[in-house]
Design a protein around this motif. Structure first.
Motif, PDB file in Angstrom:
ATOM      1  N   GLY A 104       0.602   1.316   3.588  1.00 47.89           N
ATOM      2  CA  GLY A 104       1.784   0.613   1.887  1.00 47.89           C
ATOM      3  C   GLY A 104       1.333   0.202   1.568  1.00 47.89           C
ATOM      4  N   ILE A 105       1.362   0.513   0.283  1.00 44.83           N
ATOM      5  CA  ILE A 105       0.916  -1.060  -0.337  1.00 44.83           C
ATOM      6  C   ILE A 105       1.719  -1.431  -1.165  1.00 44.83           C
ATOM      7  CG2 ILE A 105      -0.693  -1.335  -2.792  1.00 44.83           C
ATOM      8  CD1 ILE A 105      -2.171   0.625  -2.438  1.00 44.83           C
ATOM      9  N   THR A 106       2.417  -2.618  -1.097  1.00 45.63           N
ATOM     10  CA  THR A 106       3.895  -2.977  -1.114  1.00 45.63           C
ATOM     11  C   THR A 106       3.509  -3.882  -2.084  1.00 45.63           C
ATOM     12  OG1 THR A 106       4.297  -3.902   0.695  1.00 45.63           O
ATOM     13  CG2 THR A 106       4.389  -1.641   0.536  1.00 45.63           C
ATOM     14  N   GLU A 107       4.677  -4.222  -3.148  1.00 44.59           N
ATOM     15  CA  GLU A 107       4.277  -5.879  -3.942  1.00 44.59           C
ATOM     16  C   GLU A 107       4.134  -7.302  -2.662  1.00 44.59           C
ATOM     17  OE1 GLU A 107       3.916  -6.976  -6.654  1.00 44.59           O
ATOM     18  OE2 GLU A 107       3.887  -3.552  -6.859  1.00 44.59           O
ATOM     19  N   ALA A 108       5.411  -7.159  -1.322  1.00 48.96           N
ATOM     20  CA  ALA A 108       5.096  -8.218  -0.791  1.00 48.96           C
ATOM     21  C   ALA A 108       3.467  -8.491   0.196  1.00 48.96           C
ATOM     22  CB  ALA A 108       6.271  -7.900   0.245  1.00 48.96           C
TER      23      ALA A 108
END
Length: 259
Positions: A104-108
């Motif tokens: 998943g593409i997450t900010e973290a």
């Protein structure tokens, strides 16, 4: 002696600067092209994305996407399997060049790694038994029983919608409780539902509603690789344009899963 030591230290520092992490990473695409291989980290135990078939061959949606990307780059795909907990960390250890495992593409994650454009989307969907017309939206779960993994985000969403939870071990058990009437519904992942219906098209369950916002996954690589990211994005554009992506998606999901 102190002067010689100082000169040695200065030389060592200069040498380290010449092979700084940023500079070493900047030519990953060139290194891949020169080697003729892109090393891809994946689990191998996560169907339908990456798993072993009856002949013990590594297959799956992500595996075929990785192979298609490699082909467009003009290299071969070499898959290195590992457990999820250490998979992304393998990039830091330079065990492989990319991870393709429905990450998943997450900010973290974006703060530490680079991602390709999204290549697959998933949504939370509300699943009920066919013939159940009393549940048409998430709000209709109020006062109903939802079969859910108790610690999952889907379980939290069901609770927020007013449902009482019937605990399960995962998707398959949740679906079975809906089918046998022990639960009114389950909130689960759209990709898992499509995979289930692909294998059991006659199962009498349906999607009653879906969340508007999707979650996206991408190919993840080490930070500071703009050339590699651009090349992967170009490859993804090409396999979508030439029909390769649609063919792979239909094989595993029976639908376009890019949006």
């Amino acid at each position: 002696m102190k002067f010689a030591t100082t000169l040695f230290a200065a030389g060592l520092a200069a040498a380290l600067q010449l092979v700084s992490p940023h500079q070493a990473r900047a030519d990953d695409l060139a290194t891949i092209k020169q080697a003729g291989v892109i090393k891809i980290g994946t689990e191998g135990t996560y169907p339908p994305f990456t798993f072993h078939d009856a002949a013990n061959k590594l297959v799956g949606f992500d595996v075929e996407i990785g192979q298609a990307i490699a082909s467009k780059l003009g290299v071969k795909a070499e898959f290195l399997e590992g457990k999820w907990d250490g998979l992304i960390a393998g990039l830091d250890a330079r065990r492989y060049d990319a991870v393709i495992n429905q990450v998943g593409i997450t900010e973290a994650r974006k703060a530490k790694y680079d991602f390709s454009q999204p290549y697959i989307a998933s949504k939370a969907v509300l699943i009920v038994k066919e013939g159940n017309d009393s549940i048409k939206s998430f709000d209709d779960l109020k006062g109903k029983k939802a079969a859910q993994s108790l610690t999952s985000n889907f379980g939290k969403l069901a609770e927020q919608s007013g449902a009482s939870l019937v605990g399960t071990d995962g998707f398959d058990q949740s679906i079975q409780l809906v089918l046998n009437g022990r639960a009114d519904a389950t909130i689960n992942d759209s990709l898992s539902f499509l995979d289930f219906k692909k294998h059991k098209p006659d199962a009498p369950v349906k999607i009653a509603a879906e969340q508007k916002d999707a979650e996206y996954s991408g190919v993840i690589v080490r930070k500071g690789n703009p050339e590699l990211v651009a090349a992967i994005n170009k490859a993804l554009d090409e396999i979508k344009a030439d029909g390769t992506y649609a063919k792979i998606a239909n094989t595993y999901f029976g639908a376009d899963v890019s949006k």
